[in-house]
Design an enzyme around this catalytic site. Sequence first.
Site, mmCIF file in Angstrom:
data_model
loop_
_atom_site.group_PDB
_atom_site.id
_atom_site.type_symbol
_atom_site.label_atom_id
_atom_site.label_comp_id
_atom_site.label_asym_id
_atom_site.label_seq_id
_atom_site.Cartn_x
_atom_site.Cartn_y
_atom_site.Cartn_z
ATOM 1 N N TYR A 57 0.858 -1.185 0.000
ATOM 2 C CA TYR A 57 0.000 0.000 0.000
ATOM 3 C C TYR A 57 0.895 1.236 0.000
ATOM 4 C CZ TYR A 57 -3.786 3.030 1.835
ATOM 5 O OH TYR A 57 -4.726 4.017 2.038
ATOM 6 N N LYS A 98 -0.867 -1.215 -4.531
ATOM 7 C CA LYS A 98 -1.838 -0.113 -4.609
ATOM 8 C C LYS A 98 -1.028 1.144 -4.798
ATOM 9 C CE LYS A 98 -5.513 1.811 -1.558
ATOM 10 N NZ LYS A 98 -5.190 3.232 -1.633
#
Lengths: 296, 296
Positions: free
Chosen positions: A131, A159
Amino acid sequence: MFTGLSAFPLTPLDDDRFDERAYAGLITRLVEAGVDSVGALGSTGSYAYLDRDERRRVARTAVQHADGTPVVVGIGALRTSHVRALAQDAQQVGASAVLLAPVSYQPLTDEDVFALYESVTAELSVPLVVYDNPGTTRFTFSTELYARVAALPSVAAIKIPPVPADPAAARERVAAVRAAVPDHVSIGVSGDGVAATGLNAGCRAWFSVVGGTLPATALPLARAALGGDAEGAVAESERLRPLWEMFAAHGSLRVSAAIAEHLGLVAPRCLPHPILGLPAAERERVARVVGELGLA
Amino acid sequence: MFTGLSAFPLTPLDDDRFDERAYAGLITRLVEAGVDSVGALGSTGSYAYLDRDERRRVARTAVQHADGTPVVVGIGALRTSHVRALAQDAQQVGASAVLLAPVSYQPLTDEDVFALYESVTAELSVPLVVYDNPGTTRFTFSTELYARVAALPSVAAIKIPPVPADPAAARERVAAVRAAVPDHVSIGVSGDGVAATGLNAGCRAWFSVVGGTLPATALPLARAALGGDAEGAVAESERLRPLWEMFAAHGSLRVSAAIAEHLGLVAPRCLPHPILGLPAAERERVARVVGELGLA
């Protein structure tokens, strides 16, 4: 699991306590709309503000109400040993995958961050999403560091932060990440305002804030882009521009909370203090945009 | 309590556990050197990485070994309710004051931060130091916000970020803060490399990282500046330049930990992971500087 719309719901509080009933309602809403995965305890899910017990309850509630839809659980924390404990908890309650951001207080080096992912993935039985959210973690991944981390076992997706708004620049950016990481690692875009651009540029997933509160609003955009209708996705994104403008002005978290509060999906003032949420005038604007765009 | 050298020790870990014995030794070292106050659980004390139980133990240990020297305890946390609980804990174990930074994950607004201080000071029985450290909190106070927060009950001091290196600019900056806040609120400087500049510019306290590990190194500088010997303070600061250069390159936390490890004051790798501390070559440089400057 790392293709399509990954919807990130709020974790609503009521008087500083986890509002389990409202949260179950949000999860059910996502599943009934047909999102591809649920992202529990993302930034929109206020993971950084909750203690370990709360996070276990939130993750368990998400899995219980997801009805088979994969649930990705955020396990970020400042200390490596805490992250490892949260990873265990998430797996115990049935998370399909975990999501890990390099949260920082002291600025982190590349070596710190690599060692964090190495330590966590060494004992993980489910896939991990890297992330990268510099706006909250204040850590910026280089493409080289993506490559090193993506080669670790269990890493299944990244991400990435918002892509450039210019389609050619976005394609170049996604291609650069794509070239740096193994084929089995999916690249997903975040930053709802450039989701269409990111998906059209080759991202296979959209890690979506708006999708966590308004899944029926986010799904047509995701379906269009991933079905090859690039222009349709852009048109849908253009239609939602008033929403993206509010996200840019106030942050997507505060605006999403105001939408959920306006729609009665959560209790008033559902965010963890000190985050006060939007002032009254901005809440009225949110209500107007929700009405005008037919988002309810 | 908010005049002179406020020394911020590390909170050493040993294999990811609070090393109470080493910490007691660090506190004793500060008290024997004659620091004016001890800053437990500052950024250098890794407060953000420790859980509530650990923080209570650290604060208690600091007070127990401070032998009457005032102990200021850091109570920062992401969530207001957690900060309030930490404030209660700190007071229960005998803190003389508390130190509060507006820690952020989601970027905070001025209203968020004001409401945080308002909520915490409303139920506080000891003085509070406003801790402005944009490098770790990523929140920047305006002078106006200083004024609003400083008018709250219990606010007794502001720990300001490094002043400009230019003495005239530093005087202007300190004068601007001084003019904005009530007379009873002390202004203290942080950023060891510009401590002499800040003290010479009118700050009455030095919230010091180096003072937490090498109090005998920091005290002459503080005593000179606060005793009116501006040139002596500058000369002392110039002498320590190799230290400030390492602080600037690697962060004062990593360098302080390396010094404490080198001197055998704490166990090796005393910082909370994912912070790995300095690589081997830099540790050698630290050892060299410690030797050359006679800092041990």
